[in-house]
Design a protein around this motif. Structure first.
Motif, PDB file in Angstrom:
ATOM      1  N   ALA A  82      -8.851   6.783   8.029  1.00 37.55           N
ATOM      2  CA  ALA A  82      -7.886   7.352   7.088  1.00 37.55           C
ATOM      3  C   ALA A  82      -6.625   7.822   7.809  1.00 37.55           C
ATOM      4  O   ALA A  82      -6.696   8.448   8.868  1.00 37.55           O
ATOM      5  N   ALA A  83      -5.473   7.536   7.205  1.00 37.63           N
ATOM      6  CA  ALA A  83      -4.195   7.912   7.807  1.00 37.63           C
ATOM      7  C   ALA A  83      -3.932   9.410   7.750  1.00 37.63           C
ATOM      8  O   ALA A  83      -3.120   9.931   8.520  1.00 37.63           O
ATOM      9  N   GLY A  84      -4.599  10.125   6.836  1.00 31.58           N
ATOM     10  CA  GLY A  84      -4.422  11.572   6.755  1.00 31.58           C
ATOM     11  C   GLY A  84      -3.605  11.996   5.550  1.00 31.58           C
ATOM     12  O   GLY A  84      -2.818  11.206   4.997  1.00 31.58           O
ATOM     13  N   ASN A  85      -3.785  13.256   5.173  1.00 28.35           N
ATOM     14  CA  ASN A  85      -3.245  13.784   3.910  1.00 28.35           C
ATOM     15  C   ASN A  85      -2.332  14.997   4.110  1.00 28.35           C
ATOM     16  O   ASN A  85      -2.344  15.918   3.316  1.00 28.35           O
ATOM     17  N   ASP A  86      -1.540  14.993   5.160  1.00 27.99           N
ATOM     18  CA  ASP A  86      -0.778  16.184   5.524  1.00 27.99           C
ATOM     19  C   ASP A  86       0.642  16.199   4.982  1.00 27.99           C
ATOM     20  O   ASP A  86       1.375  17.170   5.181  1.00 27.99           O
ATOM     21  N   MET A 124     -12.187  18.673  17.552  1.00 27.34           N
ATOM     22  CA  MET A 124     -12.842  18.748  16.257  1.00 27.34           C
ATOM     23  C   MET A 124     -12.208  17.730  15.316  1.00 27.34           C
ATOM     24  O   MET A 124     -11.030  17.396  15.440  1.00 27.34           O
ATOM     25  N   VAL A 125     -13.012  17.224  14.371  1.00 24.89           N
ATOM     26  CA  VAL A 125     -12.518  16.313  13.349  1.00 24.89           C
ATOM     27  C   VAL A 125     -12.986  16.806  11.987  1.00 24.89           C
ATOM     28  O   VAL A 125     -13.936  17.585  11.888  1.00 24.89           O
ATOM     29  N   TYR A 126     -12.333  16.327  10.934  1.00 22.27           N
ATOM     30  CA  TYR A 126     -12.562  16.876   9.605  1.00 22.27           C
ATOM     31  C   TYR A 126     -12.576  15.778   8.547  1.00 22.27           C
ATOM     32  O   TYR A 126     -11.906  14.757   8.677  1.00 22.27           O
ATOM     33  N   ALA A 127     -13.344  16.013   7.489  1.00 25.82           N
ATOM     34  CA  ALA A 127     -13.239  15.179   6.294  1.00 25.82           C
ATOM     35  C   ALA A 127     -11.866  15.406   5.677  1.00 25.82           C
ATOM     36  O   ALA A 127     -11.274  16.476   5.835  1.00 25.82           O
ATOM     37  N   MET A 128     -11.376  14.396   4.938  1.00 22.87           N
ATOM     38  CA  MET A 128     -10.002  14.498   4.455  1.00 22.87           C
ATOM     39  C   MET A 128      -9.854  14.144   2.975  1.00 22.87           C
ATOM     40  O   MET A 128      -9.126  13.219   2.617  1.00 22.87           O
ATOM     41  N   PRO A 129     -10.513  14.885   2.086  1.00 29.95           N
ATOM     42  CA  PRO A 129     -10.215  14.688   0.669  1.00 29.95           C
ATOM     43  C   PRO A 129      -9.033  15.563   0.255  1.00 29.95           C
ATOM     44  O   PRO A 129      -8.630  16.453   0.992  1.00 29.95           O
ATOM     45  N   ILE A 130      -8.488  15.324  -0.904  1.00 30.11           N
ATOM     46  CA  ILE A 130      -7.451  16.171  -1.479  1.00 30.11           C
ATOM     47  C   ILE A 130      -8.093  16.944  -2.625  1.00 30.11           C
ATOM     48  O   ILE A 130      -8.616  16.359  -3.566  1.00 30.11           O
ATOM     49  N   THR A 131      -8.075  18.262  -2.517  1.00 26.28           N
ATOM     50  CA  THR A 131      -8.710  19.072  -3.557  1.00 26.28           C
ATOM     51  C   THR A 131      -7.705  19.875  -4.370  1.00 26.28           C
ATOM     52  O   THR A 131      -8.031  20.380  -5.428  1.00 26.28           O
ATOM     53  N   ALA A 132      -6.473  19.989  -3.863  1.00 25.87           N
ATOM     54  CA  ALA A 132      -5.474  20.777  -4.591  1.00 25.87           C
ATOM     55  C   ALA A 132      -5.097  20.096  -5.897  1.00 25.87           C
ATOM     56  O   ALA A 132      -4.900  18.884  -5.948  1.00 25.87           O
ATOM     57  N   GLU A 158     -14.380  12.277  -9.360  1.00 28.99           N
ATOM     58  CA  GLU A 158     -13.105  11.709  -8.945  1.00 28.99           C
ATOM     59  C   GLU A 158     -12.552  12.526  -7.794  1.00 28.99           C
ATOM     60  O   GLU A 158     -12.481  13.754  -7.878  1.00 28.99           O
ATOM     61  N   LEU A 159     -12.175  11.855  -6.718  1.00 24.78           N
ATOM     62  CA  LEU A 159     -11.552  12.502  -5.579  1.00 24.78           C
ATOM     63  C   LEU A 159     -10.284  11.737  -5.209  1.00 24.78           C
ATOM     64  O   LEU A 159     -10.143  10.556  -5.540  1.00 24.78           O
ATOM     65  N   SER A 160      -9.387  12.420  -4.517  1.00 21.70           N
ATOM     66  CA  SER A 160      -8.152  11.789  -4.063  1.00 21.70           C
ATOM     67  C   SER A 160      -7.972  12.038  -2.577  1.00 21.70           C
ATOM     68  O   SER A 160      -8.421  13.050  -2.044  1.00 21.70           O
ATOM     69  N   GLY A 161      -7.313  11.094  -1.902  1.00 25.72           N
ATOM     70  CA  GLY A 161      -7.052  11.245  -0.486  1.00 25.72           C
ATOM     71  C   GLY A 161      -7.053   9.895   0.210  1.00 25.72           C
ATOM     72  O   GLY A 161      -7.528   8.893  -0.333  1.00 25.72           O
ATOM     73  N   THR A 162      -6.500   9.864   1.434  1.00 23.24           N
ATOM     74  CA  THR A 162      -6.626   8.650   2.234  1.00 23.24           C
ATOM     75  C   THR A 162      -8.091   8.395   2.569  1.00 23.24           C
ATOM     76  O   THR A 162      -8.470   7.261   2.877  1.00 23.24           O
ATOM     77  N   SER A 163      -8.916   9.431   2.483  1.00 22.43           N
ATOM     78  CA  SER A 163     -10.368   9.255   2.634  1.00 22.43           C
ATOM     79  C   SER A 163     -10.917   8.308   1.579  1.00 22.43           C
ATOM     80  O   SER A 163     -11.887   7.577   1.820  1.00 22.43           O
ATOM     81  N   MET A 164     -10.350   8.341   0.388  1.00 26.89           N
ATOM     82  CA  MET A 164     -10.828   7.497  -0.700  1.00 26.89           C
ATOM     83  C   MET A 164     -10.252   6.078  -0.597  1.00 26.89           C
ATOM     84  O   MET A 164     -10.867   5.109  -1.059  1.00 26.89           O
ATOM     85  N   ALA A 165      -9.077   5.959   0.017  1.00 28.45           N
ATOM     86  CA  ALA A 165      -8.480   4.638   0.219  1.00 28.45           C
ATOM     87  C   ALA A 165      -9.228   3.845   1.285  1.00 28.45           C
ATOM     88  O   ALA A 165      -9.416   2.627   1.164  1.00 28.45           O
ATOM     89  N   THR A 166      -9.678   4.531   2.318  1.00 31.38           N
ATOM     90  CA  THR A 166     -10.302   3.864   3.464  1.00 31.38           C
ATOM     91  C   THR A 166     -11.522   3.033   3.104  1.00 31.38           C
ATOM     92  O   THR A 166     -11.635   1.874   3.544  1.00 31.38           O
TER      93      THR A 166
END
Length: 439
Positions: free
Chosen positions: A313-317, A113-121, A383-391
């Motif tokens: 995206a490199a990921g947000n972990d 499985m794969v997932y979208a990777m925004p930062i919502t916190a 506005e969103l944050s995450g490596t998803s937004m950098a990519t």
């Protein structure tokens, strides 16, 4: 045959399988020898008891989403010499054994499985706004110290341009990405968004039961960053390559989840349609020390041979500075550009993963990934944050480079992108070649 490419997982009651918290579907992704595909398929038919194999050629993808969900069908993507194979639990060991022995099968791995990777916190990044830059005469010639000091201050002037476009110098280039095709594989797109209707070349949903319309927002945001217009309905400008042509492939559901098979199908679709760049703001966590997936690496190499660069995206972990987690898959493949996220201080965002795994697990380049403004469904903005937004910033700059160098190979485009980055004083582990820069 590389034995790292094989593995089996225990069955779960719901039909999926799991290993150390990572979700598997029970299917396998198999890569075949491009010159001997039939031999590999025949070996799979006999060893894994595969009765029905549906062949997908070139742009014939209309019913792929349905085929991928049928438990009685395996799907063969001829141009990429790859297949998504349905295997009964009692035949998985036989498939792995055959794949190890059969020269016409290059790799076989359990589908994940794969997932979208925004930062919502609602977490805040560090508050220091004045980073140090490594001395480099060529770079300093393009970025005076006074210019950089002013640009990295606590208050970016975003009346006309987002802070991200300013940081990567889109406001200083005349390139627009005109005519360059960029495939964004994500949650789809708001096809009626007034800012995006002009850039959408083609759409396709690889998610069964869902149209390409974006019920999540993630995909629309990423597409806006790649190719939002020079003059949006509401300022500031947020799109990197305003004249690029977008292939919007929906590989993640409206809830933000998908499978390797969805992505494989969309990569085949994008390559067949002449995408110069494939942008994937998605992935799955990997363990520290885990090697990159052979299937994605080989697919990325085959895409490069066809002239297509894949960015992920490199990921947000991570939770910096205490904990830095490894680059996610598939960004951890050597032939895929892995993008880390920077916050407004041009420092690694607290969530951005780092290159702590060897053999492909590096961050290759860093781009704006904090409080990024872009398009949202229903014609709005967010506005969103995450490596998803950098990519998608990187995908957009690759479109600019492709416009400037239309005859360059995909490998040359990757090299130009990295050589043009602005060196940062932060560890290469976190920022790779440095801050993304428009040509």
């Amino acid at each position: 045959m590389d034995r790292r490419a094989f593995g089996e997982q225990p069955e779960r009651p719901n039909g999926h399988v799991t290993a150390r918290g990572s979700e598997y579907t029970g299917r396998y992704v198999v890569l075949l020898d491009p010159g001997n595909q039939e031999s590999g398929l025949n070996a799979l038919r006999s060893s894994a008891d595969i009765a029905s194999v549906e062949r997908v050629r070139g742009t014939e993808t209309a019913n792929v989403a349905e085929l991928l969900e049928r438990p009685d069908v395996s799907v063969h993507f001829e141009e990429l010499a790859a297949a998504v194979v349905e295997v009964r639990p009692d035949r998985r060991h036989s498939l792995v054994t055959t794949a190890e022995a059969e020269s016409s099968i290059i790799a076989a791995e359990p589908e994940r499985m794969v997932y979208a990777m925004p930062i919502t916190a609602p977490q805040a990044p560090p508050t220091e706004f004045y980073p140090a830059y490594r001395s480099d005469e060529d770079v300093v010639a393009r970025h005076s110290r006074a210019e950089m000091a002013a640009a990295q201050g606590p208050a970016w002037d975003e009346e006309r341009w987002t802070w991200g476009l300013q940081a990567i110098r889109v406001n200083r280039t005349n390139l627009t990405g005109r005519g360059v095709k960029v495939a964004v594989l994500d949650t789809g797109v708001d096809t009626d968004h007034p800012d995006l209707v002009g850039c959408i070349e083609e759409t396709m949903s690889f998610v069964l039961g869902e149209s390409v319309e974006d019920g999540n927002g993630h995909g629309t945001h990423c597409i806006g960053t790649v190719a939002g217009p020079a003059n949006p309905q509401q300022g500031p400008r947020y799109g990197v390559a305003c004249d690029a042509r977008i292939l919007a492939g929906k590989v993640l559901s409206n809830s933000g989840t998908g499978t390797d098979g969805n992505i494989l199908a969309a990569i085949a679709w994008a390559v067949a349609r002449g995408a110069r760049v494939i942008s994937m703001s998605l992935g799955a966590r990997v363990r520290k020390g885990e090697l990159f997936p052979q299937t994605y690496e080989i697919l990325a190499k085959r895409a490069l041979e066809r002239g297509t660069v894949i960015v992920a995206a490199a990921g947000n972990d991570s939770s910096r500075p205490q904990d830095i987690e490894p680059v996610s898959r598939p960004a951890n493949c050597p032939s895929i550009l892995a993008v880390g996220a920077l916050e407004k201080a041009i420092a690694p965002a607290f969530f951005s993963n780092g290159g702590i795994n060897a053999q492909g697990g590096e961050v290759n380049i860093a781009a704006p990934g904090w409080q990024v403004r872009s398009a949202a469904p229903d014609g709005g903005y967010q506005e969103l944050s995450g490596t998803s937004m950098a990519t998608p910033h990187v995908a957009g700059v690759l479109a600019l480079l492709s416009q400037a160098n239309p005859n360059a190979s995909a490998v040359d485009l990757m090299a130009s992108l990295k050589s043009g980055a602005f060196p940062l004083a932060h560890p290469v582990r976190d920022v790779g070649a440095g801050l993304l820069q428009a040509p």
